[in-house]
Write an enzyme that holds these catalytic residues in place. Sequence first.
Site, PDB file in Angstrom:
ATOM      1  N   GLU A 160      -7.554   5.568   0.261  1.00  0.00           N
ATOM      2  CA  GLU A 160      -8.669   4.672   0.579  1.00  0.00           C
ATOM      3  C   GLU A 160      -9.854   5.365   1.230  1.00  0.00           C
ATOM      4  OE1 GLU A 160      -5.112   1.900   0.332  1.00  0.00           O
ATOM      5  OE2 GLU A 160      -5.518   3.949   0.968  1.00  0.00           O
TER       6      GLU A 160
ATOM      7  N   GLU B  89       1.444   0.420  -0.424  1.00  0.00           N
ATOM      8  CA  GLU B  89       1.670  -0.535   0.664  1.00  0.00           C
ATOM      9  C   GLU B  89       2.683  -1.598   0.242  1.00  0.00           C
ATOM     10  OE1 GLU B  89      -2.384  -0.616   3.279  1.00  0.00           O
ATOM     11  OE2 GLU B  89      -2.593  -1.169   1.165  1.00  0.00           O
TER      12      GLU B  89
END
Length: 643
Positions: A124, A104
């Site tokens: 995740e 990210e």
Amino acid sequence: MTLLTVRRDGEIAVVTLDNPPVNAISEAVRKGLYEMVGHLDADPEVKAVVLICAGRTFLAGADVSEFGKPPVEPHLPDVVDRIEAAEKPWVAAIHGAALGGGFEIAMGCRFRVAVESAKVGLPEVTLGVIPGASGTVRTPRLAGVEAAVDLVTGGRPMSAGRALKTGLIDAVVSDLESDAVAFARKALGADLPVPASKRPLDQMPEEFWQAALKSASKAGHQAPLRALDSLRFATENGFAEAMAHERETFLDLRGSEEAAALRHVFFAERAAPKPAALKGVEPRPFRTVGVIGGGTMGAGIAGACREAGMEIILIERDAEAVARGLDNMGKIFDGAVKRGKLTQEGRAERMAGVRGSTDYAELAQVDLVIEAVFEEIGVKRAVFAALGRVCRSDAVLATNTSYLDPRAIAEGLPNPERFIGLHFFSPAHIMKLLEIVPTPDTAPDVLATGFALGRALNKVPVRAGICEGFIGNRILKRYRAEAEALVIQGVPIAEIDAAMRDYGFRMGPFEAQDLGGLDIAFLQREGARAAGQEVPETLGDTLVRAGRKGQKTAGGWYDYAEGDRTPQPSAAVTELLAGWTAGSLDLPRTEIAERLVGAMAAEGQAILDEGIAQTPQDIDLVEVHGYGFPRWKGGPMFATGAS
């Protein structure tokens, strides 16, 4: 320790982050990056920034020591936004892995370059959450919705080559730092692309979302579904609204039972390969491996070892059996070719490192021998008698027994300190679990060798003490006994299986027995009875004595039509068990699952109390990786509060 250092290459600032061992995104890293943007924006000599990491990897995700703790400012989404909004464009230079929050941050950079061996990903969902710092919002803007759905809901990393094709990275380079600096310098001479947050998004038809929903549902837990929802929300709303929705979802999932269970398994897996008791103990080498037995188990073990680069000698009783064993190994590599995991050249190379023989003398110089023959004490003793005569005195000798006492197998073996139990699970080249069973004579470096082998084979190694069935099969026996107890009380067989599927198992206990064969456990019980042990009759014994051994006989706990493996309730089974069962009992499926999981945990506690297992986490790993316990439930000890 200084986490961030800056050097200048002309007008390019090279920021190096060094937070060993994996450059995790700690509070100090977030704060350092946030402040670095302002510092470099204020430097008139700097025109662009390259972000590179020291050590073996790029930013590899969140700092696991902060898991479960309240987030501390600056929050990661704010760091990513600040990098993207920098006046001087940033270039992420990726090696190793850029995962989770690390990727990210890379997506917040205006550009991303990577070496060919690098991987990027958003794993995740494997921890029960979704990306929380724009993974579901920036990814579809960079790679398109279809690639983003695959990356985010699947949780699997993507190679640099594939990431380049999707648009997630901008170049694959050779010399990471110098090529990244050259890329940044060249980029300054052209029109800069708009930041990821301002790029347009494709609108996908409803059929696409329904297909994605069906695929995400297969995971069995909610995180992939919530990730898909967040991705869809991002395609239908503005960037700020999508970021708020993603963050809200992330925070909601972070406190869920599923996330706690998945974190529990994650930490247990991290600890398993290197037990503290073996710290500083060097394993023996295992470059050359002998495998005794070329059946399904032996070929699987040999295939796994060969895949890890070891040279293999496969021993069988006659030339015909040797040929079958080599053919079994060939089929394993054929499967890898078919799945695209191996080329034909790679298959040939794998097989070139394997030779078969009927002569135990061929094993005179091997480092490790793994016996995988029929589960009968006399047969196994004969194997080790032969190995004791021909092998080096320091060669590690291992048995793959699943029930027998390793001490009895090794009786009379010269240099017994080199002997150990290595219980693989079938198919051994696929199943992750490896129970490591030392005897009282096993040397520490031999035990360390077992764990080192587990690491080399990418297994989850768990130490087990000596008892019937060790950890996994002992719990399995209790699980099946409790399932039979429910049948005796009048709960329908199909309802018990359905309850365990609802809980998250792929199969219920009776379906699984039909698939594997009821005769396997039956023969083990019969062997114990023949040895004079008191072994009560089971419902399974009744079925096997009536010729019902499972799918292999077209009938076990269920009936099966020819060519169809769909289980059908059996009137014949009802009749056979009529003398055992007492009417009909209607229990909620949740209560059925609670009974069965509780029985597993109770046996697990007994195993702990007896010192057969070292920790509750080890028991959970055995059940998750060897017996299909749903990962997002954490294992029986965690699920019942015993971990």
